[in-house]
Scaffold this motif. Structure first.
Motif, PDB file in Angstrom:
ATOM      1  N   SER A 267       0.835  -1.197   0.000  1.00 49.18           N
ATOM      2  CA  SER A 267       0.000   0.000   0.000  1.00 49.18           C
ATOM      3  C   SER A 267       0.872   1.251   0.000  1.00 49.18           C
ATOM      4  CB  SER A 267      -0.953  -0.003   1.193  1.00 49.18           C
ATOM      5  OG  SER A 267      -0.216  -0.124   2.384  1.00 49.18           O
ATOM      6  N   ILE A 268       0.240   2.356  -0.318  1.00 48.49           N
ATOM      7  CA  ILE A 268       0.970   3.619  -0.441  1.00 48.49           C
ATOM      8  C   ILE A 268       0.514   4.548   0.667  1.00 48.49           C
ATOM      9  CG2 ILE A 268       1.284   5.646  -1.917  1.00 48.49           C
ATOM     10  CD1 ILE A 268       0.826   3.674  -4.299  1.00 48.49           C
ATOM     11  N   SER A 269       1.454   5.102   1.387  1.00 50.85           N
ATOM     12  CA  SER A 269       1.163   5.971   2.526  1.00 50.85           C
ATOM     13  C   SER A 269       0.516   7.271   2.058  1.00 50.85           C
ATOM     14  CB  SER A 269       2.470   6.265   3.255  1.00 50.85           C
ATOM     15  OG  SER A 269       2.291   7.330   4.145  1.00 50.85           O
ATOM     16  N   SER A 270      -0.334   7.831   2.919  1.00 47.27           N
ATOM     17  CA  SER A 270      -0.937   9.134   2.585  1.00 47.27           C
ATOM     18  C   SER A 270      -0.150  10.272   3.234  1.00 47.27           C
ATOM     19  CB  SER A 270      -2.393   9.160   3.053  1.00 47.27           C
ATOM     20  OG  SER A 270      -2.456   8.810   4.420  1.00 47.27           O
ATOM     21  N   GLU A 271       0.972   9.937   3.885  1.00 47.11           N
ATOM     22  CA  GLU A 271       1.805  10.976   4.493  1.00 47.11           C
ATOM     23  C   GLU A 271       2.591  11.729   3.417  1.00 47.11           C
ATOM     24  OE1 GLU A 271       4.453   9.421   7.451  1.00 47.11           O
ATOM     25  OE2 GLU A 271       2.824   8.283   8.406  1.00 47.11           O
ATOM     26  N   GLY A 272       2.954  12.965   3.744  1.00 45.56           N
ATOM     27  CA  GLY A 272       3.821  13.742   2.858  1.00 45.56           C
ATOM     28  C   GLY A 272       3.106  14.150   1.580  1.00 45.56           C
TER      29      GLY A 272
END
Ligand code: ZN
Ligand code: ZN
Length: 341
Positions: A267-272
């Motif tokens: 999965s891909i982080s929603s941070e940054g």
């Protein structure tokens, strides 16, 4: 003959005496000289390849042809050959009917391919019968123990690097320095790319440099601090580390997934900064066709990539499986059935 056998899901490997397979029409009988262990052998043993038991694992197989089946015209007794995960395709399913040009790739996506160590017998045995069309000739002078890991570890990571389509002056980061990663580092370096190794293991830092890493970092934040990378070649099944490494991926960067993990999604982080605002891409990659395999075998024959192997006799199957499944193998375990321990 002696063969390592998976006897059931999550059961230990056993060494059994089984009949030598026959060279049926279209196949060749091969005396196995080296058979590499891939973590996919563990997935197969844990049941992720379906109820295939009893079956002999192993899809990094190299050896010498000792008998040629009827109808085979392209291979001879004495040929040094190898085979990979997929030997042949059905030729009739919707995918096969697209008639794609890449033999290995076509076979991979067939509905019912002949798969080494899954539907068909694998290489951790004294002999194996293989579809002639699924074999490749090994370059002269390449040692069997150096060739075997190229059949999956080399083939997989070279295909991943190819699929990333790195451009001149781009920087490659290899995530994970294990069975695949230690080969990937050398391949990236052989192409002249500035290469970064990402590993949590402090004890692998020196080795990563010896294998060609220009820099070694522990994670994506450290990667970002040294300027980032254009390609993340994910060679580990530790998707947590891979996801975190995206922190160091540059604009227009590509994440190439080479490692398999059936237990959790990537999965891909929603941070940054959001992934799509960076115009980044995730690329799924697997064995990309036998022309890629030929390229990586050629690099191995010219000494541009040399796997670090631990060798085992078939009788050491239990010990080998323990090391493989616990991640302790450094860096590729290879059975050498012809050496007679
Ligand atoms: Zn493999
Ligand atoms: Zn098919």
């Amino acid at each position: 003959m002696k063969a390592v056998v998976m006897t059931g899901a999550n059961r230990p490997w056993e060494v059994r005496e089984v009949p030598v397979p026959k060279a049926e029409p279209g196949t060749v009988l091969v005396k196995v000289h080296a058979s590499g262990m891939c973590y996919t052998d563990v997935w197969a043993t844990q049941g992720y390849g379906g109820d295939i038991y009893p079956q002999t694992p192993g899809h990094e197989v190299v050896g010498e042809i000792v008998e040629v089946g009827p109808g085979v015209h392209t291979r001879k007794v004495g040929d040094r050959i190898g085979t990979t995960w997929v030997q042949s395709a059905c030729g009739r399913c919707p995918y096969c009917r697209q008639n794609r040009p890449l033999t290995g790739q076509t076979a991979m996506n067939c509905d019912s391919p002949s798969t080494t160590g899954f539907a068909s017998q694998g290489g951790h045995a004294e002999y194996i019968a293989i579809a002639a069309e699924g074999t490749v000739l090994l370059p002269d002078g390449l040692a069997y123990t150096d060739a075997a890991p190229m059949m999956c570890a080399g083939y997989t990571t070279w295909s991943g690097l190819r699929d990333a389509e790195p451009q001149p002056r781009e920087k490659i980061a290899v995530v994970g320095i294990g069975g695949l990663g230690h080969v990937a580092l050398q391949l990236s370096k052989a192409c002249g790319f500035e290469t970064v190794a990402i590993t949590h293991s402090a004890d692998k830092r020196d080795l990563a440099v010896q294998l060609g890493a220009d820099q070694v970092v522990a994670n994506g934040k450290e990667l970002r601090d040294i300027g980032g990378a254009d390609v993340l070649l994910v060679t580990t099944n530790d998707f947590g580390s891979a996801e975190e490494a995206i922190a160091g991926l540059r604009v227009d960067g590509r994440v190439v997934l080479c490692g398999l993990n059936f237990n959790r999604p990537f999965s891909i982080s929603s941070e940054g900064v959001p992934f799509h605002m960076m115009r980044q891409r995730v690329i799924g990659s697997t064995h990309g066709g036998q022309h890629y395999l030929s390229e990586v075998l050629d690099l191995a024959a010219r000494g541009k990539v040399k796997p670090i192997v631990e060798t085992f006799s078939l009788d050491q199957a239990t010990e080998a499986y323990d090391r493989l499944s616990s991640g302790k193998m450094r860096f590729r375990g290879v059975f050498t059935p012809s050496q007679g321990h």
